[in-house]
Scaffold this motif. Structure first.
Motif, PDB file in Angstrom:
ATOM      1  N   UNK A  42      10.365  -8.093  -2.245  1.00 16.30           N
ATOM      2  CA  UNK A  42       9.173  -7.325  -2.949  1.00 16.30           C
ATOM      3  C   UNK A  42       9.438  -5.819  -3.369  1.00 16.30           C
ATOM      4  N   UNK A  43      10.113  -5.033  -2.411  1.00 14.21           N
ATOM      5  CA  UNK A  43      10.442  -3.615  -2.807  1.00 14.21           C
ATOM      6  C   UNK A  43      11.255  -3.698  -4.049  1.00 14.21           C
ATOM      7  N   UNK A  44      12.414  -4.418  -4.207  1.00 11.81           N
ATOM      8  CA  UNK A  44      13.188  -4.157  -5.305  1.00 11.81           C
ATOM      9  C   UNK A  44      12.411  -4.567  -6.675  1.00 11.81           C
ATOM     10  N   UNK A  45      11.341  -5.572  -6.369  1.00  9.54           N
ATOM     11  CA  UNK A  45      10.571  -6.203  -7.498  1.00  9.54           C
ATOM     12  C   UNK A  45       9.696  -5.000  -8.030  1.00  9.54           C
ATOM     13  N   UNK A  46       9.236  -4.185  -7.111  1.00  8.84           N
ATOM     14  CA  UNK A  46       8.180  -3.100  -7.489  1.00  8.84           C
ATOM     15  C   UNK A  46       9.026  -1.934  -8.254  1.00  8.84           C
ATOM     16  N   UNK A  47       9.977  -1.641  -7.334  1.00  8.01           N
ATOM     17  CA  UNK A  47      10.917  -0.498  -7.700  1.00  8.01           C
ATOM     18  C   UNK A  47      12.460  -0.863  -8.099  1.00  8.01           C
ATOM     19  N   UNK A  54      14.521   0.365  -9.466  1.00  6.24           N
ATOM     20  CA  UNK A  54      15.672   1.614  -9.325  1.00  6.24           C
ATOM     21  C   UNK A  54      16.172   1.742  -8.103  1.00  6.24           C
ATOM     22  N   UNK A  55      15.880   0.936  -6.960  1.00  6.96           N
ATOM     23  CA  UNK A  55      16.375   0.911  -5.671  1.00  6.96           C
ATOM     24  C   UNK A  55      17.552   0.046  -5.574  1.00  6.96           C
ATOM     25  N   UNK A  56      17.875  -0.669  -6.704  1.00  5.74           N
ATOM     26  CA  UNK A  56      18.922  -1.695  -6.944  1.00  5.74           C
ATOM     27  C   UNK A  56      20.274  -1.136  -6.342  1.00  5.74           C
ATOM     28  N   UNK A  69       0.731  -1.212  -0.036  1.00  3.32           N
ATOM     29  CA  UNK A  69      -0.206  -0.098   0.019  1.00  3.32           C
ATOM     30  C   UNK A  69       0.841   1.235   0.012  1.00  3.32           C
ATOM     31  N   UNK A  70       2.155   1.254   0.024  1.00  6.14           N
ATOM     32  CA  UNK A  70       3.079   2.333   0.132  1.00  6.14           C
ATOM     33  C   UNK A  70       3.653   2.779  -1.023  1.00  6.14           C
ATOM     34  N   UNK A  71       3.985   4.055  -1.434  1.00  2.00           N
ATOM     35  CA  UNK A  71       4.269   4.558  -2.456  1.00  2.00           C
ATOM     36  C   UNK A  71       5.761   4.623  -2.820  1.00  2.00           C
ATOM     37  N   UNK A  72       6.034   5.011  -3.808  1.00  2.00           N
ATOM     38  CA  UNK A  72       7.701   4.777  -4.243  1.00  2.00           C
ATOM     39  C   UNK A  72       8.541   5.881  -3.207  1.00  2.00           C
TER      40      UNK A  72
END
Length: 1578
Positions: A1177-1182, A1184-1186, A1142-1145
């Motif tokens: 999950x966070x890296x899958x969604x975004x 660019x955080x890699x 439920x949290x945004x980028x």
């Protein structure tokens, strides 16, 4: 030497008589010892012819004038040691005098001693006993012998404070009597004859002392053979299970002695059968000698092992119980070769153990052993089941689950108990089943049992196969269990037990022996709100049972049936209704209300009979049921009800009974049918009851509004009448609206009349009782009207003109108006009634409470009131008026009992929001006073929860919270303080937090219409008080074992579903701590990320939870698995995972660093998995955080050593991370570089994780055909191939295979397995988190206060993931499955304590001096004396005492006997001082002592390093050795070294110069013992 000197003295003295007289006066300790020695020598030789008579006279004189007084007055001698020496010498001298004088002196001494004992004994009892000891061997007169034996046995039986005299009698007098052939027979008959046996402890004391006579070694004794006496074996068996350890030791001693005697002589004997039992308690046969020895050796091994009380020592011996069973039961027909009572002794000993684990093992073994094998049919076995077994089963902790069992499973003890009882009942003879079962049930009523044992015993009874064995007495016993033992039990457990007891009654009752009145009386003891209720499977089973047996029940004594063709159940219910409504002619009008018991009984039986009729008609195929029987049941009631309005002369008792029955029928609800029309029985009953509605209303109006209610007893009638009003309204609304006008007319008249009654002013100083009762009834009537309008708005009663009058009356009334106590003068009937009531104060409290209920109604109708009656609304709406009302509310809280404050809380809920701005201090006072009431009620189960709910609704009202939060003043701080107080209370009272959270979450996310003024503020409150949600997400304590047990049993009952009626009937309270987190999680699941206020709240909670995790990590860098810290961290990350989608980028970008930082911690496995899952999950969604993720690998190795595996695990799911990325090659290149460097790490686990990640990443590279990596292909491929083909069977190969098979790498999919089930149940289970942390989906389903939308997708996990079993590769190689095989096979070797029983007699006088005890023991042939007079530390002396006793030293010499009283000494010696002769020689007396021992032939050996000392390994110890040990610090003093014959030193290899003195002594004592043992063998 002493003997030589005595003989020389007698030889030189011509007159031995004169010598005796000379030695006697004055008689000090030395002279007394000399006298004893002279008499001993004189008795040992034959006197010359002329001297015999003179010597006898002298001995007579010495005995009576010197020795006997010394025994009585020895206390006068100076000093303890002096007194003991004198008494000891006097005893010996007296014994020798009797030898010289013979029977006459023995008779004289015995007569005198018996006279002293008859006179009361006291201080002289010991002296009298010693005189009898001296006289016993020479007594000849039978009558005197019998008197002496009787006196001795009386002393043994005597129950007093001390054990000294009985011990003295057993230790000295009984053996002395045993040496007298005539006396031994009297002793035996007195101990075990028809006169009754002393209690086990005393009997064993006496039998042990007589063992030499009763069980002689080597030759048959003159006395009876104890082995042939059944009573002897009963005493031994009782002793084996005594709680006193010394009693058990004596019993084992007697058993071993009897076995040793029987085996040694290869005897042929059989003890006669005892009483009605055919089998023998003990037998022996020469043919079976080896088999018998084997059986008894195993038996004694088991009994001695149980003395250890340590489960790790005992458990290996338990399989030997099976071999005992196999030896005991013959293969031919299951005949018992050994009496079953011997086995029962073992189990009883285990059942009564202080170690609960051992008790549980014993019970489980007993139930399992007798489940499949042949059971003894003896009466003793049944008594054992009802006695010791049931006593042991009363311990709740035994019903815990085994570690491998899932929560909600039946505990092993519960299952085995069911099987055992069913098996045993089938094997019992038919004639014994009834009596056994009756005693079993009566045992359940004989004490207050806890809830858990009663539940499982009831379940075991219900599972007994059907048989007709219980009669009236059995039914009464079952009723007693329901009434006597379950009052304080938890509701669900109590309800389940009731269900099982009813099933027991149906399965086991012989209907020919019980009547229907007895059955109905039993049924009434079952509570409808807990077990027996319509529409449950249990109710239908009962109906079927009644239908099947309705013509079989025994006729009641009072029944007089005319129509035999009518089914007996119908006939019984018809007569029951008729009898119920009959009224004695002589009944007074102003009688008390009848008890509700009869009304409940009649209503229950009507409903049962009606359902039986319905069932019968359905079975016969009738589609249209005529309800002939049900109509017959209701007609007598309808006749009375129809006359109520018109006939004013119906007896009060008859009206009371008819209305009670009416109320019970109207209160019946259907569980399955939401609409009454679908329930045929209820529909017919309600339609029938519609007919007399007008008559009933007319009667109620007359009674409530006129002066007919005039006594205190009439207030109960008032309650009955008012309880009927809402039920009649409900009846009319459900069945026919045609009657509603009558209802409105009734309410109008009742309201107006009640207001008139209350407005009447009494001018008298002391009002009469009738006037005050009328006011109480009128206020109660107004209260009933207000509650009716609140609960039944569909009746539109608020449109009545009387309602406006009611609101005006309440608005202008004085609050907390109390009634003066009335005058009772001149009222004859009132005095007795006043004494039976609980005081006028209770009536006044009720009156005040009713005022606040009415005010609550008026306050809650403000909007309507404001529009229509401005005058009234202004009166109530002004701030000043509201403040006064709130002040009155606080006053009401102080004067009302705690169970009456609910309406006051409800009024405060309306008032506080309006006053919070202007009168904050007053509102805070209201909060404090409310909390004070709640905290004082925390131990009161009945009224606590309703008060708590009202308090929570008042303090956490949406408007109250919003107003307090907007001002951010003291009220806001006070509410937050109350939040944390409630959370603290939840730690000790489960369910408190549940009430708070459920109310808040519902009001914040589903605001009601009543809260329209706060609709915009409702969800804002969640943000203002988000601590509540944050704390709820991590809430839960580490339960105590007893709390966990109750939760487990609750889960077990809930898992039974509809099979247990209690699950349907009892109201679900959701007080399990899991429901706090379930409520919070479901609340969070309903939040919408696109809603700004929802988004803000989630971000705030996310940050607060991360801070809490960091706080826990800082408080303890390392924490144990399943500790509170571990659980809190686990709950934090579970909640964060729920919030993550439920949290945004932007927000994630800011907090991802904190998530990575948490990964660097030293986390437990479950926490590690959740962190990895969130990162993936966070890296899958975004993606660019890699880059932030790659930075985690840049820290130094010291920081990464505990966390690198976490980040490598993330890379093992790199395919999911790159799933949404178009440019995968740069990321793969970076991942490959990172992973390769960790494949060469020195840590084995890190290398394994890196290889797993490498395998995943390299597979992705090959699929994408990345050309840049072609140069690396041979290296990586060969490396992976080498790992796959790793040779050998060591840990490396096994761990590589296990980590690849591990669920996180092999089966788990971070996206497909994202669900509530995975997060809260599957993952905690697979990571081996404690089971009370697993939250199953069923709990999310059961918690319906906050429903999830039907389209909620994250609910169930994939089937293949759900079916996995726990297996953590890192823990798998720490153990093996050998433990499982150990439990299946019998251990070949077990620990066994060496008990030299042949050399010891356990029945000793512990007050005897050490030398006497040593002589009595006669246990050691050793000539070793250990001298420790120079040692002054009690610990060393205690250890030496123990070592010396174990290796059989003849004596231990100490500097002071006071050391043996020291606690440290006793802790190390473990009672060795009681079995080893101790001698006191002070250090200053050592020189003389050593010289004396040298003259006796002892070699004095010093343990010391000297120039001429011998090496211990080379020194040969003489048989008579005296070992002198030095002081702890100084060793052996120089002045003693030259008295030594030899010094021995212990060879040393180390640097430290000396050993501890106890260790040194122990080495030399063992070496001496070893050499002596070798010599004896040679």
């Amino acid at each position: 030497m002493e003997v030589v000197l005595a003989d020389a003295l007698l030889a030189r003295c011509g007159d031995p008589c004169a010598l005796l007289r000379a030695v006697c006066a004055p008689l000090c300790a030395e002279r007394a010892e000399a006298l004893r020695l002279l008499l001993q020598r004189l008795a040992a030789v034959e006197p010359q012819a002329g001297e015999a008579e003179a010597l006898r006279r002298a001995a007579w004189e010495v005995a009576l004038e010197r020795c006997r007084p010394l025994l009585c007055g020895g206390e006068a001698a100076a000093g303890c040691g002096e007194r003991l020496r004198v008494a000891r010498a006097a005893r010996g001298a007296l014994r020798h005098c009797v030898q010289l004088c013979g029977a006459p002196l023995a008779a004289r001494l015995a007569c005198d001693a018996l006279s002293e004992l008859a006179a009361g004994g006291g201080a002289g009892a010991e002296a009298a006993v010693e005189a009898l000891v001296a006289a016993a061997p020479r007594l000849e007169e039978p009558a005197l012998v019998a008197r002496c034996v009787a006196a001795a046995l009386a002393l043994v039986r005597e129950e007093g404070e001390g054990e000294a005299i009985p011990a003295l009698v057993a230790g000295r007098l009984l053996p002395a009597l045993g040496g007298n052939g005539a006396a031994l027979r009297y002793v035996w008959e007195g101990l075990l004859g028809a006169g009754g046996t002393p209690r086990a402890g005393r009997a064993l004391l006496a039998l042990s002392a007589l063992a030499d006579a009763l069980l002689p070694r080597g030759r048959p004794g003159p006395g009876p053979d104890a082995r042939l006496c059944p009573q002897f074996w009963r005493v031994v068996q009782e002793g084996l299970t005594e709680r006193d350890g010394l009693c058990r030791k004596r019993a084992r001693y007697l058993l071993k002695r009897a076995l040793d005697l029987s085996g040694g002589e290869r005897a042929e004997l059989r003890c006669p059968a005892d009483g009605g039992d055919d089998s023998s308690l003990f037998w022996w046969s020469a043919e079976e000698n080896e088999k018998l020895l084997q059986f008894w050796e195993t038996y004694i091994l088991v009994m001695e092992t149980l003395e250890g009380n340590q489960i790790h020592v005992i458990k290996p011996v338990l399989p030997k119980l099976n071999s005992l069973f196999e030896h005991a039961v013959s293969g031919e027909g299951g005949c018992w070769l050994f009496h079953p009572s011997w086995h029962m002794c073992i189990y009883k000993r285990m059942f009564e153990s202080e170690n609960k684990t051992l008790t549980k093992e014993g019970i489980l073994h007993f139930l399992e052993l007798y489940e499949t094998k042949h059971l003894p049919s003896s009466l003793g076995f049944s008594e054992f089941v009802i006695g010791p077994l049931m006593d042991a089963l009363s311990e709740s902790s035994l019903y815990s689950r085994t570690p491998g069992q899932l929560m909600g499973a039946c505990p092993p003890l519960g299952m085995r108990l069911q099987k055992f009882l069913a098996t045993y009942m089938m094997l019992l003879p038919e004639e014994e089943k009834g009596s056994f079962l009756l005693k079993f049930i009566q045992k359940m009523t004989s004490r207050h049992w806890c809830a858990v044992p009663i539940l499982f015993l009831s379940m075991a009874l219900a599972y007994i196969p059907e048989c007709k064995i219980l009669g009236t007495e059995g039914l009464h016993a079952l009723r007693d269990v329901l009434q006597c033992t379950m009052i304080t039990h938890q509701i669900l457990l109590r309800g389940a037990a009731q269900c099982y007891l009813l099933q027991t009654a149906m399965h086991l009752t012989d209907v020919d022996k019980v009547s229907l009145p007895e059955v109905s009386s039993f049924l009434l003891s079952l509570r409808p709100e807990e077990s027996l209720r319509r529409d449950t499977m249990l109710w239908m089973e009962l109906c079927s049972w009644l239908q099947a047996n309705e013509r079989c029940f025994r006729k009641s004594v009072t029944s007089d049936f005319e129509h035999q063709e009518t089914p007996s159940l119908c006939q019984y219910v018809c007569s029951l209704v008729g009898e119920y409504l009959k009224t004695p002619v002589s009944e007074r009008e102003n009688c008390f209300m009848p008890d509700w018991f009869e009304a409940k009984l009649v209503a229950t039986m009507i409903l049962l009979a009606a359902d039986v009729e319905q069932m019968r008609n359905k079975h016969s195929g009738k589609s249209n049921i005529e309800w002939i029987e049900l109509e017959a049941f209701l007609n007598p009631l309808l006749d009375v009800l129809m006359k109520l309005g018109s006939n004013a002369y119906i007896p009060t008792l008859k009206t009371d009974k008819s209305l009670q029955l009416l109320l019970k029928l109207l209160q019946t609800r259907s569980l399955k049918c939401s609409n009454t029309q679908d329930d045929g029985v209820l529909c017919f009953i309600w339609k029938s009851l519609m007919t007399p509605v007008e008559s009933i209303l007319e009667f109620l109006l007359r009674r409530l509004t006129t002066n007919e209610l005039s006594t205190v007893g009439d207030l109960d009638r008032c309650d009955l009448y008012l309880a009927l009003i809402p039920e009649i309204v409900n009846l009319c609304l459900q069945v026919s609206w045609k009657k509603v006008p009558y209802i409105k007319s009734f309410i109008l008249s009742l309201t107006n009349a009640s207001i008139r009654n209350l407005q009447e002013r009494n001018c008298k100083e002391e009002p009469k009782l009738q006037e005050q009762i009328k006011k109480v009834a009128s206020m109660a009537s107004l209260t009933a009207v207000c509650e009716l309008m609140d609960r039944k708005p569909e009746a539109h009663l608020d449109s009545l003109p009387s309602v406006d009058a009611l609101k005006r009356f309440i608005s202008f009334s004085q609050f907390n108006d109390v009634l003066k106590k009335p005058s009772y003068i001149g009222e004859e009937s009132s005095l007795s009634e006043e004494t039976t009531f609980q005081g006028w104060g209770k009536i006044v409290a009720r009156y005040v409470r009713d005022q606040w209920i009415c005010l609550r109604f008026v306050l809650s109708s403000f909007p309507t009131l404001a529009q229509e009656h401005e005058e009234t609304s202004e009166m109530l709406y002004t701030v000043e008026r509201s403040g006064k009302i709130l002040q009155s509310a606080l006053e009401a809280l102080t004067i009302l009992p705690s169970d009456q404050v609910l309406p006051v809380f409800d009024c405060m809920k309306v008032l506080v929001p309006k006053l919070l701005d202007s009168s904050e201090a007053l509102c805070i006072e209201a909060f404090d006073l409310g909390w004070k009431i709640i905290s004082s009620l925390s131990n009161t189960q009945l009224i606590f929860w309703s008060n708590l709910k009202a308090f929570v609704e008042f303090v956490f009202d949406t408007e109250v919270l919003a107003v307090a939060a907007s001002a951010k003043g003291q009220a806001y701080a006070k509410i937050k303080e109350i939040i944390f107080k409630l959370i603290d209370m939840s730690a000790t009272k489960t369910g408190v937090f549940n009430v708070v959270l459920s109310h808040c979450c519902q009001s914040w996310i589903f605001p009601t219409v009543d809260e329209r003024s706060a609709l915009t503020n409702a969800f804002v409150n969640a943000g203002n008080y988000c601590e509540l949600i944050t704390e709820a997400c991590v809430f839960g304590t580490v339960f105590r074992k007893d709390q966990r047990l109750i939760q487990d049993v609750h889960a077990f009952i809930e898992n039974l579903g509809e099979k247990c009626a209690a699950n349907l009937v009892t109201e679900s309270t959701h007080r399990d701590d899991h429901y706090v987190r379930v409520c919070a999680i479901k609340f969070l699941c309903l939040l919408d990320g696109s809603n700004t206020s929802h988004k803000t709240l989630m971000e705030d909670i996310f940050i607060k939870l991360l801070d809490k995790d960091e706080q826990v990590s800082r408080s303890r860098t390392r924490y144990y698995a399943n500790s509170l810290q571990h659980r809190i961290k686990n709950r934090v990350w579970q909640t964060l995972l729920i919030l993550l989608p439920k949290l945004d980028q932007n927000f994630l970008c800011g907090i991802l660093g904190k998530v990575f930082q948490a990964g660097f911690g030293n986390n437990q496995a479950s926490v590690k998995y959740f962190i990895e899952w969130i990162v993936i999950t966070s890296l899958h969604r975004y993606p660019q955080f890699l880059n932030k993720f790659w930075d985690c690998f840049c820290y130094d190795e010291e920081k990464l050593k505990t966390s690198i595996c976490t980040f490598l695990s993330v890379l093992s799911h790199f395919d999911i991370i790159l799933q949404n990325t178009s440019e995968k090659k740069p990321a793969l290149k970076k991942a490959l570089i990172v992973v390769l460097q960790w494949c060469f790490n020195h840590n084995f686990s890190v290398r394994l994780y890196a290889l797993v990640a490498l395998k995943k990443i390299w597979g992705m590279c090959r699929m994408l055909h990345v050309e840049e990596f072609e140069a690396l292909t041979p290296v990586i491929e060969s490396s992976l191939q080498q790992v796959e083909n790793m040779h050998g069977t060591g840990n490396a190969r096994r761990n590589w295979q296990q980590i690849q098979d591990h669920f996180f790498f092999a089966t788990f999919h971070p996206l497909k397995d994202y669900s509530l089930e995975t997060i809260f149940y599957i993952l905690p289970r697979l990571s081996e988190l404690a089971e009370d942390e697993w939250i199953s989906l069923s709990k999310f389903d059961r918690f319906t206060d906050i429903p999830l939308p039907p389209a909620f997708q994250w609910y169930h996990s994939r089937t293949e993931f759900r079916d996995l079993k726990p297996s953590d590769w890192s823990q798998q190689d720490m153990g093996s499955s050998s433990a499982e095989t150990d439990s299946q096979t019998e251990w070949t070797d077990v620990q066994k304590k060496i008990i030299p029983w042949k050399n010891s007699t356990p029945s000793l006088d512990l007050e005897m001096v050490f030398q006497d005890r040593a002589a009595k023991l006669g246990k050691s042939n050793s000539r070793l004396i250990v001298v420790a007079s120079l040692i002054d530390k009690p610990t060393n002396l205690g250890g030496l005492c123990r070592t010396s006793e174990i290796f059989g030293a003849s004596a231990l010499v100490v500097g002071s006997l006071h050391y043996i009283q020291d606690k440290q000494f006793q802790h190390l010696s473990v009672s060795a001082e009681q079995w080893l002769p101790l001698v006191e020689v002070k250090p200053s007396q050592l020189v003389d002592y050593l010289q004396q021992k040298k003259t006796e032939g002892y070699t004095i050996i010093g343990v010391e390093q000297t120039a001429k000392s011998f090496d211990l390994t080379e020194y040969c110890f003489p048989e008579k050795s005296l070992l002198l040990l030095g002081n702890e610090h100084e060793g052996i003093p120089a002045n003693l070294i030259h008295h030594l014959d030899v010094c021995v030193e212990i060879p040393q290899q180390g640097i430290i110069r000396s050993l501890n003195v106890h260790v040194s002594g122990a080495l030399l004592i063992w070496e001496y013992t070893r050499q002596q043992v070798i010599k004896q063998k040679q």
